[in-house]
Scaffold this motif. Structure first.
Motif, PDB file in Angstrom:
ATOM      1  N   ILE A  32     -11.642 -49.953 -42.480  1.00 56.62           N
ATOM      2  CA  ILE A  32     -10.585 -49.741 -43.651  1.00 56.62           C
ATOM      3  C   ILE A  32     -10.582 -47.949 -44.058  1.00 56.62           C
ATOM      4  CG2 ILE A  32     -10.334 -50.083 -46.319  1.00 56.62           C
ATOM      5  CD1 ILE A  32     -11.587 -52.997 -45.890  1.00 56.62           C
ATOM      6  N   GLY A  33     -11.772 -47.468 -44.225  1.00 52.53           N
ATOM      7  CA  GLY A  33     -11.659 -46.164 -44.662  1.00 52.53           C
ATOM      8  C   GLY A  33     -10.788 -45.438 -43.378  1.00 52.53           C
ATOM      9  N   GLU A  34     -11.113 -45.614 -42.406  1.00 50.00           N
ATOM     10  CA  GLU A  34     -10.217 -44.810 -41.011  1.00 50.00           C
ATOM     11  C   GLU A  34      -8.907 -45.079 -41.003  1.00 50.00           C
ATOM     12  OE1 GLU A  34     -12.213 -46.510 -37.646  1.00 50.00           O
ATOM     13  OE2 GLU A  34     -14.119 -45.153 -37.954  1.00 50.00           O
ATOM     14  N   LEU A  35      -8.364 -46.255 -41.292  1.00 43.74           N
ATOM     15  CA  LEU A  35      -7.151 -46.542 -41.474  1.00 43.74           C
ATOM     16  C   LEU A  35      -6.484 -46.298 -42.663  1.00 43.74           C
ATOM     17  CD1 LEU A  35      -7.099 -50.388 -40.325  1.00 43.74           C
ATOM     18  CD2 LEU A  35      -6.276 -48.416 -38.984  1.00 43.74           C
ATOM     19  N   ASN A  36      -7.174 -45.984 -43.917  1.00 44.58           N
ATOM     20  CA  ASN A  36      -6.590 -45.450 -45.011  1.00 44.58           C
ATOM     21  C   ASN A  36      -6.565 -43.977 -44.961  1.00 44.58           C
ATOM     22  OD1 ASN A  36      -6.016 -47.853 -46.596  1.00 44.58           O
ATOM     23  ND2 ASN A  36      -8.117 -47.927 -47.491  1.00 44.58           N
ATOM     24  N   LYS A  37      -7.345 -43.101 -44.164  1.00 39.27           N
ATOM     25  CA  LYS A  37      -7.156 -41.732 -43.774  1.00 39.27           C
ATOM     26  C   LYS A  37      -5.984 -41.637 -43.109  1.00 39.27           C
ATOM     27  CE  LYS A  37     -12.042 -40.149 -44.205  1.00 39.27           C
ATOM     28  NZ  LYS A  37     -13.144 -39.804 -43.300  1.00 39.27           N
ATOM     29  N   GLU A  38      -5.854 -42.353 -42.179  1.00 35.58           N
ATOM     30  CA  GLU A  38      -4.557 -42.218 -41.181  1.00 35.58           C
ATOM     31  C   GLU A  38      -3.353 -42.471 -42.307  1.00 35.58           C
ATOM     32  OE1 GLU A  38      -4.578 -45.052 -38.215  1.00 35.58           O
ATOM     33  OE2 GLU A  38      -6.367 -44.479 -37.395  1.00 35.58           O
ATOM     34  N   LEU A  39      -3.327 -43.549 -42.988  1.00 42.57           N
ATOM     35  CA  LEU A  39      -2.227 -43.659 -43.942  1.00 42.57           C
ATOM     36  C   LEU A  39      -1.902 -42.522 -44.874  1.00 42.57           C
ATOM     37  CD1 LEU A  39      -2.660 -47.422 -44.549  1.00 42.57           C
ATOM     38  CD2 LEU A  39      -0.827 -46.377 -43.439  1.00 42.57           C
ATOM     39  N   GLU A  40      -3.095 -42.028 -45.481  1.00 41.27           N
ATOM     40  CA  GLU A  40      -3.041 -40.827 -46.520  1.00 41.27           C
ATOM     41  C   GLU A  40      -2.355 -39.423 -45.629  1.00 41.27           C
ATOM     42  OE1 GLU A  40      -6.810 -40.575 -47.938  1.00 41.27           O
ATOM     43  OE2 GLU A  40      -6.679 -42.280 -49.139  1.00 41.27           O
ATOM     44  N   LYS A  41      -2.882 -39.389 -44.400  1.00 38.80           N
ATOM     45  CA  LYS A  41      -2.177 -38.110 -43.755  1.00 38.80           C
ATOM     46  C   LYS A  41      -0.681 -38.219 -43.650  1.00 38.80           C
ATOM     47  CE  LYS A  41      -6.095 -37.017 -40.942  1.00 38.80           C
ATOM     48  NZ  LYS A  41      -6.736 -36.850 -39.507  1.00 38.80           N
ATOM     49  N   GLU A  42      -0.266 -39.748 -43.530  1.00 38.22           N
ATOM     50  CA  GLU A  42       1.123 -39.832 -43.388  1.00 38.22           C
ATOM     51  C   GLU A  42       1.966 -39.729 -44.634  1.00 38.22           C
ATOM     52  OE1 GLU A  42       2.256 -43.331 -41.132  1.00 38.22           O
ATOM     53  OE2 GLU A  42       0.736 -42.916 -39.598  1.00 38.22           O
ATOM     54  N   GLY A  43       1.257 -39.759 -45.930  1.00 35.98           N
ATOM     55  CA  GLY A  43       1.749 -39.664 -47.073  1.00 35.98           C
ATOM     56  C   GLY A  43       1.915 -40.772 -47.921  1.00 35.98           C
ATOM     57  N   TRP A  44       1.104 -42.035 -47.519  1.00 35.44           N
ATOM     58  CA  TRP A  44       0.949 -43.229 -48.178  1.00 35.44           C
ATOM     59  C   TRP A  44      -0.122 -43.276 -49.042  1.00 35.44           C
ATOM     60  CZ3 TRP A  44       5.006 -46.575 -47.597  1.00 35.44           C
ATOM     61  CH2 TRP A  44       5.591 -46.390 -46.130  1.00 35.44           C
ATOM     62  N   LYS A  45      -0.098 -43.950 -50.474  1.00 39.32           N
ATOM     63  CA  LYS A  45      -1.092 -44.300 -51.156  1.00 39.32           C
ATOM     64  C   LYS A  45      -1.913 -45.503 -50.655  1.00 39.32           C
ATOM     65  CE  LYS A  45       0.495 -41.501 -54.071  1.00 39.32           C
ATOM     66  NZ  LYS A  45       0.053 -40.351 -54.556  1.00 39.32           N
ATOM     67  N   THR A  46      -3.259 -45.318 -50.870  1.00 37.92           N
ATOM     68  CA  THR A  46      -4.218 -46.185 -50.509  1.00 37.92           C
ATOM     69  C   THR A  46      -4.940 -46.707 -51.615  1.00 37.92           C
ATOM     70  OG1 THR A  46      -5.678 -44.746 -49.768  1.00 37.92           O
ATOM     71  CG2 THR A  46      -3.970 -45.448 -48.016  1.00 37.92           C
ATOM     72  N   PHE A  47      -5.469 -48.180 -51.340  1.00 36.56           N
ATOM     73  CA  PHE A  47      -6.700 -48.585 -52.282  1.00 36.56           C
ATOM     74  C   PHE A  47      -7.826 -48.744 -51.440  1.00 36.56           C
ATOM     75  CE2 PHE A  47      -2.358 -50.602 -53.554  1.00 36.56           C
ATOM     76  CZ  PHE A  47      -2.431 -50.227 -54.946  1.00 36.56           C
ATOM     77  N   SER A  48      -8.735 -47.944 -52.257  1.00 34.37           N
ATOM     78  CA  SER A  48     -10.272 -48.203 -51.679  1.00 34.37           C
ATOM     79  C   SER A  48     -10.816 -49.535 -51.451  1.00 34.37           C
ATOM     80  CB  SER A  48     -11.112 -47.476 -52.632  1.00 34.37           C
ATOM     81  OG  SER A  48     -12.418 -47.527 -52.355  1.00 34.37           O
ATOM     82  N   GLY A  49     -11.173 -49.919 -50.478  1.00 36.63           N
ATOM     83  CA  GLY A  49     -11.759 -51.035 -50.067  1.00 36.63           C
ATOM     84  C   GLY A  49     -10.916 -52.125 -49.546  1.00 36.63           C
TER      85      GLY A  49
END
Length: 68
Positions: A32-49
């Motif tokens: 989840i952490g890895e995928l969320n980092k990828e999304l954040e690099k693309e400018g997406w907002k993410t939720f922890s966990g």
């Protein structure tokens, strides 16, 4: 009167990913952490966990492109 809305799962949690990939929850949290980092690099907002069901399926299950 409020209308009943069908609940479509938008996010997977660690328990969901652990079950799908047959890994422990600690590994699922790392994924989840890895995928969320990828999304954040693309400018997406993410939720922890949590991670988007669509993005998880794209990266781990299917070869579809977002927006296509």
């Amino acid at each position: 009167m409020a209308k009943a809305v069908a609940k479509e799962q938008l996010f997977y949690r660690a328990k969901d990913i652990a079950k799908i990939l047959d890994v422990c929850e600690a590994t699922a949290y790392k994924i989840i952490g890895e995928l969320n980092k990828e999304l954040e690099k693309e400018g997406w907002k993410t939720f922890s966990g949590r991670v988007s069901v669509t993005y998880f399926k794209e990266r781990y299950c299917y070869k579809t492109k977002r927006g296509a």
